[in-house]
Write a protein that holds these residues in place. Sequence first.
Motif, PDB file in Angstrom:
ATOM      1  N   LYS A  67       0.824  -1.215   0.000  1.00 50.04           N
ATOM      2  CA  LYS A  67       0.000   0.000   0.000  1.00 50.04           C
ATOM      3  C   LYS A  67       0.852   1.256   0.000  1.00 50.04           C
ATOM      4  CE  LYS A  67      -3.751   2.265   2.524  1.00 50.04           C
ATOM      5  NZ  LYS A  67      -4.684   2.166   3.688  1.00 50.04           N
ATOM      6  N   TYR A  68       1.971   1.237   0.728  1.00 46.70           N
ATOM      7  CA  TYR A  68       2.782   2.440   0.891  1.00 46.70           C
ATOM      8  C   TYR A  68       4.150   2.365   0.212  1.00 46.70           C
ATOM      9  CZ  TYR A  68      -0.759   3.527   4.358  1.00 46.70           C
ATOM     10  OH  TYR A  68      -1.957   3.784   4.978  1.00 46.70           O
ATOM     11  N   ARG A  69       4.396   1.339  -0.553  1.00 48.88           N
ATOM     12  CA  ARG A  69       5.705   1.188  -1.190  1.00 48.88           C
ATOM     13  C   ARG A  69       6.005   2.365  -2.110  1.00 48.88           C
ATOM     14  NH1 ARG A  69       7.111  -4.111  -4.689  1.00 48.88           N
ATOM     15  NH2 ARG A  69       5.455  -3.227  -5.982  1.00 48.88           N
ATOM     16  N   ARG A  70       7.197   2.934  -1.949  1.00 47.66           N
ATOM     17  CA  ARG A  70       7.600   4.107  -2.722  1.00 47.66           C
ATOM     18  C   ARG A  70       8.678   3.778  -3.756  1.00 47.66           C
ATOM     19  NH1 ARG A  70       5.373   8.381  -0.455  1.00 47.66           N
ATOM     20  NH2 ARG A  70       6.549   9.749  -1.843  1.00 47.66           N
ATOM     21  N   TRP A  71       9.515   2.783  -3.484  1.00 49.10           N
ATOM     22  CA  TRP A  71      10.660   2.507  -4.340  1.00 49.10           C
ATOM     23  C   TRP A  71      10.384   1.321  -5.249  1.00 49.10           C
ATOM     24  CZ3 TRP A  71      12.776   2.819   1.063  1.00 49.10           C
ATOM     25  CH2 TRP A  71      13.023   4.160   1.396  1.00 49.10           C
ATOM     26  N   THR A  72      10.419   1.584  -6.558  1.00 45.02           N
ATOM     27  CA  THR A  72      10.177   0.529  -7.534  1.00 45.02           C
ATOM     28  C   THR A  72      11.391  -0.394  -7.597  1.00 45.02           C
ATOM     29  OG1 THR A  72       8.829   2.039  -8.855  1.00 45.02           O
ATOM     30  CG2 THR A  72       9.634   0.041  -9.945  1.00 45.02           C
ATOM     31  N   PRO A  73      11.181  -1.704  -7.541  1.00 53.92           N
ATOM     32  CA  PRO A  73      12.312  -2.644  -7.645  1.00 53.92           C
ATOM     33  C   PRO A  73      13.074  -2.445  -8.949  1.00 53.92           C
ATOM     34  CG  PRO A  73      10.332  -3.774  -6.905  1.00 53.92           C
ATOM     35  CD  PRO A  73       9.906  -2.397  -7.312  1.00 53.92           C
ATOM     36  N   VAL A 142      10.897 -13.058   7.230  1.00 53.75           N
ATOM     37  CA  VAL A 142       9.852 -12.486   6.381  1.00 53.75           C
ATOM     38  C   VAL A 142       9.122 -11.380   7.123  1.00 53.75           C
ATOM     39  CG1 VAL A 142       7.690 -12.939   5.155  1.00 53.75           C
ATOM     40  CG2 VAL A 142       9.538 -14.624   5.090  1.00 53.75           C
ATOM     41  N   ALA A 143       8.686 -11.668   8.353  1.00 53.78           N
ATOM     42  CA  ALA A 143       7.929 -10.681   9.126  1.00 53.78           C
ATOM     43  C   ALA A 143       8.774  -9.452   9.451  1.00 53.78           C
ATOM     44  CB  ALA A 143       7.410 -11.319  10.415  1.00 53.78           C
ATOM     45  N   GLU A 144       9.996  -9.664   9.901  1.00 52.49           N
ATOM     46  CA  GLU A 144      10.835  -8.539  10.311  1.00 52.49           C
ATOM     47  C   GLU A 144      11.250  -7.672   9.125  1.00 52.49           C
ATOM     48  OE1 GLU A 144      14.084  -9.994  12.640  1.00 52.49           O
ATOM     49  OE2 GLU A 144      12.814 -10.513  14.350  1.00 52.49           O
ATOM     50  N   GLU A 145      11.528  -8.276   7.994  1.00 56.33           N
ATOM     51  CA  GLU A 145      11.898  -7.457   6.828  1.00 56.33           C
ATOM     52  C   GLU A 145      10.710  -6.678   6.296  1.00 56.33           C
ATOM     53  OE1 GLU A 145      14.914  -6.773   6.108  1.00 56.33           O
ATOM     54  OE2 GLU A 145      15.422  -8.153   7.720  1.00 56.33           O
ATOM     55  N   LEU A 146       9.537  -7.277   6.322  1.00 61.72           N
ATOM     56  CA  LEU A 146       8.338  -6.542   5.919  1.00 61.72           C
ATOM     57  C   LEU A 146       8.111  -5.338   6.834  1.00 61.72           C
ATOM     58  CD1 LEU A 146       5.926  -9.505   5.115  1.00 61.72           C
ATOM     59  CD2 LEU A 146       6.498  -7.641   3.532  1.00 61.72           C
ATOM     60  N   ILE A 147       8.331  -5.533   8.134  1.00 66.42           N
ATOM     61  CA  ILE A 147       8.062  -4.465   9.101  1.00 66.42           C
ATOM     62  C   ILE A 147       9.152  -3.404   9.106  1.00 66.42           C
ATOM     63  CG2 ILE A 147       7.848  -3.938  11.571  1.00 66.42           C
ATOM     64  CD1 ILE A 147       6.511  -6.714  11.878  1.00 66.42           C
ATOM     65  N   PHE A 148      10.408  -3.822   9.322  1.00 68.45           N
ATOM     66  CA  PHE A 148      11.484  -2.862   9.580  1.00 68.45           C
ATOM     67  C   PHE A 148      12.148  -2.320   8.321  1.00 68.45           C
ATOM     68  CE2 PHE A 148      11.368  -5.652  13.384  1.00 68.45           C
ATOM     69  CZ  PHE A 148      10.833  -4.705  14.238  1.00 68.45           C
ATOM     70  N   ARG A 149      11.965  -2.953   7.208  1.00 66.35           N
ATOM     71  CA  ARG A 149      12.432  -2.418   5.941  1.00 66.35           C
ATOM     72  C   ARG A 149      11.233  -2.035   5.068  1.00 66.35           C
ATOM     73  NH1 ARG A 149      16.134  -3.613   9.412  1.00 66.35           N
ATOM     74  NH2 ARG A 149      15.675  -5.835   9.220  1.00 66.35           N
ATOM     75  N   THR A 202      18.428  -1.786  -4.017  1.00 64.89           N
ATOM     76  CA  THR A 202      17.868  -2.682  -5.041  1.00 64.89           C
ATOM     77  C   THR A 202      16.365  -2.528  -5.204  1.00 64.89           C
ATOM     78  OG1 THR A 202      17.426  -4.540  -3.523  1.00 64.89           O
ATOM     79  CG2 THR A 202      19.644  -4.378  -4.479  1.00 64.89           C
ATOM     80  N   GLY A 203      15.674  -2.110  -4.154  1.00 66.48           N
ATOM     81  CA  GLY A 203      14.226  -2.009  -4.203  1.00 66.48           C
ATOM     82  C   GLY A 203      13.528  -3.354  -4.074  1.00 66.48           C
ATOM     83  N   HIS A 204      14.308  -4.417  -3.919  1.00 66.01           N
ATOM     84  CA  HIS A 204      13.749  -5.766  -3.816  1.00 66.01           C
ATOM     85  C   HIS A 204      13.769  -6.227  -2.363  1.00 66.01           C
ATOM     86  CE1 HIS A 204      13.433  -6.854  -8.137  1.00 66.01           C
ATOM     87  NE2 HIS A 204      14.444  -6.007  -8.270  1.00 66.01           N
ATOM     88  N   LEU A 205      12.614  -6.308  -1.740  1.00 64.37           N
ATOM     89  CA  LEU A 205      12.554  -6.792  -0.369  1.00 64.37           C
ATOM     90  C   LEU A 205      12.943  -8.265  -0.295  1.00 64.37           C
ATOM     91  CD1 LEU A 205      11.826  -5.548   2.387  1.00 64.37           C
ATOM     92  CD2 LEU A 205       9.555  -6.587   2.156  1.00 64.37           C
ATOM     93  N   SER A 206      12.737  -8.994  -1.385  1.00 60.02           N
ATOM     94  CA  SER A 206      13.103 -10.412  -1.407  1.00 60.02           C
ATOM     95  C   SER A 206      14.606 -10.606  -1.208  1.00 60.02           C
ATOM     96  CB  SER A 206      12.667 -11.061  -2.727  1.00 60.02           C
ATOM     97  OG  SER A 206      13.274 -10.405  -3.838  1.00 60.02           O
TER      98      SER A 206
END
Length: 227
Positions: A67-73, A142-149, A202-206
Amino acid sequence: MDETRLALPKRVLIMVLLAISIQIPPIFELLVKQNMYSHSSVATRWLVVDLVVFVAIIVWATHLFYKYRRWTPRPQGVGSRLGWLIGGYLVMIAGEDVLAILNQAIYHQSQTTNNQTIANLMGSSSLMMMLVAGSGILLSPVAEELIFRGVLMNLFFKDDAVWPPILLSGVVFTLEHASTTPVSYLIYFFMGAVFAFVYRKTGHLSNVIALHMLNNIVAMAVLLNAR
Protein backbone atom coordinates in the motif's frame (compact mmCIF):
# COMPACT_ATOMS: atom_id res chain seq x y z
CA MET A 1 -3.84 7.35 0.29
CA ASP A 2 -0.33 8.56 -0.47
CA GLU A 3 2.19 8.41 2.39
CA THR A 4 2.72 12.18 2.29
CA ARG A 5 -0.98 12.67 3.11
CA LEU A 6 -1.02 10.16 5.93
CA ALA A 7 -0.76 11.97 9.26
CA LEU A 8 2.44 11.41 11.21
CA PRO A 9 0.62 10.16 14.34
CA LYS A 10 -1.09 7.49 12.24
CA ARG A 11 2.22 6.41 10.73
CA VAL A 12 3.79 6.22 14.17
CA LEU A 13 0.82 4.24 15.49
CA ILE A 14 1.11 1.74 12.64
CA MET A 15 4.77 1.14 13.41
CA VAL A 16 4.20 0.89 17.16
CA LEU A 17 1.50 -1.74 16.61
CA LEU A 18 3.74 -3.68 14.22
CA ALA A 19 6.69 -3.47 16.61
CA ILE A 20 4.54 -4.78 19.45
CA SER A 21 2.97 -7.51 17.35
CA ILE A 22 6.31 -9.04 16.32
CA GLN A 23 7.14 -9.47 20.02
CA ILE A 24 4.08 -11.66 20.59
CA PRO A 25 5.16 -14.96 18.90
CA PRO A 26 8.11 -15.51 21.31
CA ILE A 27 5.64 -15.34 24.20
CA PHE A 28 3.66 -18.22 22.72
CA GLU A 29 6.88 -20.17 22.19
CA LEU A 30 7.61 -19.80 25.91
CA LEU A 31 4.10 -21.07 26.68
CA VAL A 32 4.73 -24.08 24.44
CA LYS A 33 7.91 -24.79 26.39
CA GLN A 34 6.18 -24.45 29.76
CA ASN A 35 3.36 -26.86 28.86
CA MET A 36 4.99 -29.36 26.53
CA TYR A 37 5.62 -31.99 29.23
CA SER A 38 2.83 -31.42 31.74
CA HIS A 39 0.04 -30.41 29.35
CA SER A 40 0.85 -31.51 25.82
CA SER A 41 -2.59 -30.59 24.44
CA VAL A 42 -2.23 -27.07 25.83
CA ALA A 43 1.24 -26.82 24.32
CA THR A 44 -0.17 -27.89 20.96
CA ARG A 45 -2.83 -25.18 21.10
CA TRP A 46 -0.21 -22.54 21.91
CA LEU A 47 1.88 -23.81 19.00
CA VAL A 48 -1.06 -23.36 16.63
CA VAL A 49 -1.74 -19.90 18.03
CA ASP A 50 1.91 -19.00 17.52
CA LEU A 51 1.79 -19.97 13.86
CA VAL A 52 -1.55 -18.21 13.28
CA VAL A 53 -0.26 -15.00 14.85
CA PHE A 54 2.92 -15.13 12.78
CA VAL A 55 0.94 -15.58 9.57
CA ALA A 56 -1.46 -12.77 10.53
CA ILE A 57 1.46 -10.40 11.14
CA ILE A 58 3.00 -11.28 7.78
CA VAL A 59 -0.31 -10.78 5.95
CA TRP A 60 -0.91 -7.43 7.63
CA ALA A 61 2.64 -6.20 7.03
CA THR A 62 2.50 -7.35 3.39
CA HIS A 63 -0.69 -5.35 2.87
CA LEU A 64 0.90 -2.22 4.36
CA PHE A 65 4.09 -2.70 2.38
CA TYR A 66 2.34 -2.82 -0.98
CA LYS A 67 0.00 0.00 0.00
CA TYR A 68 2.78 2.44 0.89
CA ARG A 69 5.71 1.19 -1.19
CA ARG A 70 7.60 4.11 -2.72
CA TRP A 71 10.66 2.51 -4.34
CA THR A 72 10.18 0.53 -7.53
CA PRO A 73 12.31 -2.64 -7.64
CA ARG A 74 15.22 -2.23 -10.03
CA PRO A 75 15.81 -4.78 -12.80
CA GLN A 76 18.20 -7.50 -11.68
CA GLY A 77 19.34 -10.86 -12.90
CA VAL A 78 20.39 -13.94 -11.00
CA GLY A 79 24.01 -12.75 -10.86
CA SER A 80 23.03 -9.39 -9.39
CA ARG A 81 20.77 -11.03 -6.81
CA LEU A 82 23.54 -13.42 -5.75
CA GLY A 83 26.02 -10.55 -5.62
CA TRP A 84 23.88 -8.60 -3.18
CA LEU A 85 23.23 -11.73 -1.15
CA ILE A 86 26.86 -12.83 -0.87
CA GLY A 87 28.32 -9.33 -0.67
CA GLY A 88 25.78 -8.22 1.92
CA TYR A 89 26.41 -11.31 4.02
CA LEU A 90 30.19 -10.92 3.94
CA VAL A 91 29.97 -7.25 4.96
CA MET A 92 27.52 -8.09 7.72
CA ILE A 93 29.61 -10.96 9.09
CA ALA A 94 32.79 -8.87 9.02
CA GLY A 95 31.13 -6.08 11.00
CA GLU A 96 29.45 -8.46 13.44
CA ASP A 97 32.73 -10.29 14.09
CA VAL A 98 34.57 -7.07 14.91
CA LEU A 99 31.78 -5.94 17.23
CA ALA A 100 31.56 -9.39 18.85
CA ILE A 101 35.28 -9.26 19.61
CA LEU A 102 34.82 -5.82 21.19
CA ASN A 103 31.84 -7.07 23.18
CA GLN A 104 33.90 -9.97 24.51
CA ALA A 105 36.91 -7.80 25.29
CA ILE A 106 35.06 -4.97 26.99
CA TYR A 107 32.03 -6.65 28.55
CA HIS A 108 33.13 -10.31 28.62
CA GLN A 109 29.95 -11.28 26.79
CA SER A 110 30.42 -14.14 24.32
CA GLN A 111 26.98 -13.74 22.76
CA THR A 112 24.11 -11.29 22.86
CA THR A 113 21.22 -11.70 25.28
CA ASN A 114 18.93 -12.30 22.33
CA ASN A 115 21.05 -15.21 21.09
CA GLN A 116 21.35 -16.61 24.61
CA THR A 117 17.56 -16.63 24.95
CA ILE A 118 17.22 -18.43 21.63
CA ALA A 119 19.87 -20.97 22.62
CA ASN A 120 18.08 -21.68 25.91
CA LEU A 121 14.79 -22.26 24.13
CA MET A 122 16.36 -24.52 21.51
CA GLY A 123 18.21 -26.53 24.12
CA SER A 124 15.11 -27.41 26.14
CA SER A 125 13.85 -30.15 23.77
CA SER A 126 13.83 -31.38 20.18
CA LEU A 127 10.36 -29.91 19.65
CA MET A 128 11.48 -26.49 20.82
CA MET A 129 14.59 -26.76 18.67
CA MET A 130 12.43 -27.36 15.58
CA LEU A 131 9.95 -24.65 16.54
CA VAL A 132 12.53 -21.97 17.27
CA ALA A 133 14.72 -22.89 14.29
CA GLY A 134 11.72 -23.00 11.96
CA SER A 135 10.37 -19.63 13.05
CA GLY A 136 13.85 -18.09 13.12
CA ILE A 137 14.77 -19.26 9.63
CA LEU A 138 11.43 -18.99 7.82
CA LEU A 139 8.91 -16.78 9.61
CA SER A 140 10.91 -14.15 11.48
CA PRO A 141 12.98 -12.98 8.48
CA VAL A 142 9.85 -12.49 6.38
CA ALA A 143 7.93 -10.68 9.13
CA GLU A 144 10.83 -8.54 10.31
CA GLU A 145 11.90 -7.46 6.83
CA LEU A 146 8.34 -6.54 5.92
CA ILE A 147 8.06 -4.46 9.10
CA PHE A 148 11.48 -2.86 9.58
CA ARG A 149 12.43 -2.42 5.94
CA GLY A 150 9.28 -2.73 3.84
CA VAL A 151 6.85 -0.72 5.94
CA LEU A 152 9.10 1.50 8.06
CA MET A 153 11.36 2.79 5.29
CA ASN A 154 8.53 3.43 2.83
CA LEU A 155 6.12 4.91 5.35
CA PHE A 156 8.32 7.68 6.78
CA PHE A 157 10.51 8.86 3.90
CA LYS A 158 10.27 10.44 0.47
CA ASP A 159 11.35 8.86 -2.79
CA ASP A 160 14.83 10.42 -2.82
CA ALA A 161 15.76 9.61 0.80
CA VAL A 162 18.71 7.22 1.19
CA TRP A 163 20.65 7.35 4.47
CA PRO A 164 17.92 8.56 6.87
CA PRO A 165 15.69 5.51 6.24
CA ILE A 166 18.71 3.19 6.47
CA LEU A 167 19.78 4.66 9.81
CA LEU A 168 16.26 4.73 11.28
CA SER A 169 15.67 1.14 10.18
CA GLY A 170 18.86 0.09 11.94
CA VAL A 171 17.91 1.89 15.15
CA VAL A 172 14.37 0.50 15.33
CA PHE A 173 15.59 -3.00 14.45
CA THR A 174 18.10 -2.74 17.30
CA LEU A 175 15.44 -1.81 19.84
CA GLU A 176 13.47 -4.92 18.93
CA HIS A 177 16.28 -7.27 20.01
CA ALA A 178 17.32 -7.95 23.59
CA SER A 179 20.74 -6.51 24.39
CA THR A 180 22.54 -5.63 27.62
CA THR A 181 25.65 -3.78 26.41
CA PRO A 182 26.17 -0.83 24.05
CA VAL A 183 28.28 -3.00 21.74
CA SER A 184 25.61 -5.68 21.47
CA TYR A 185 23.14 -2.96 20.47
CA LEU A 186 25.59 -1.92 17.78
CA ILE A 187 25.67 -5.49 16.46
CA TYR A 188 21.95 -5.38 15.72
CA PHE A 189 22.14 -1.82 14.45
CA PHE A 190 24.82 -2.80 11.96
CA MET A 191 22.86 -5.85 10.87
CA GLY A 192 19.67 -3.84 10.39
CA ALA A 193 21.54 -1.10 8.52
CA VAL A 194 23.04 -3.63 6.09
CA PHE A 195 19.58 -5.10 5.44
CA ALA A 196 18.22 -1.58 4.90
CA PHE A 197 21.08 -0.61 2.57
CA VAL A 198 20.52 -3.66 0.37
CA TYR A 199 16.79 -2.97 0.20
CA ARG A 200 17.24 0.75 -0.54
CA LYS A 201 19.78 0.11 -3.28
CA THR A 202 17.87 -2.68 -5.04
CA GLY A 203 14.23 -2.01 -4.20
CA HIS A 204 13.75 -5.77 -3.82
CA LEU A 205 12.55 -6.79 -0.37
CA SER A 206 13.10 -10.41 -1.41
CA ASN A 207 16.86 -9.72 -1.43
CA VAL A 208 16.95 -8.79 2.25
CA ILE A 209 14.56 -11.57 3.23
CA ALA A 210 16.98 -14.04 1.62
CA LEU A 211 19.94 -12.31 3.30
CA HIS A 212 18.19 -12.39 6.67
CA MET A 213 17.35 -16.08 6.22
CA LEU A 214 20.96 -16.88 5.34
CA ASN A 215 22.19 -15.04 8.42
CA ASN A 216 19.73 -16.88 10.66
CA ILE A 217 20.54 -20.28 9.14
CA VAL A 218 24.22 -19.83 9.97
CA ALA A 219 23.42 -18.42 13.43
CA MET A 220 21.12 -21.38 14.21
CA ALA A 221 23.76 -23.83 13.02
CA VAL A 222 26.32 -22.22 15.33
CA LEU A 223 23.93 -22.37 18.29
CA LEU A 224 23.11 -26.03 17.60
CA ASN A 225 26.78 -26.92 17.26
CA ALA A 226 27.48 -25.29 20.63
CA ARG A 227 24.92 -27.48 22.43
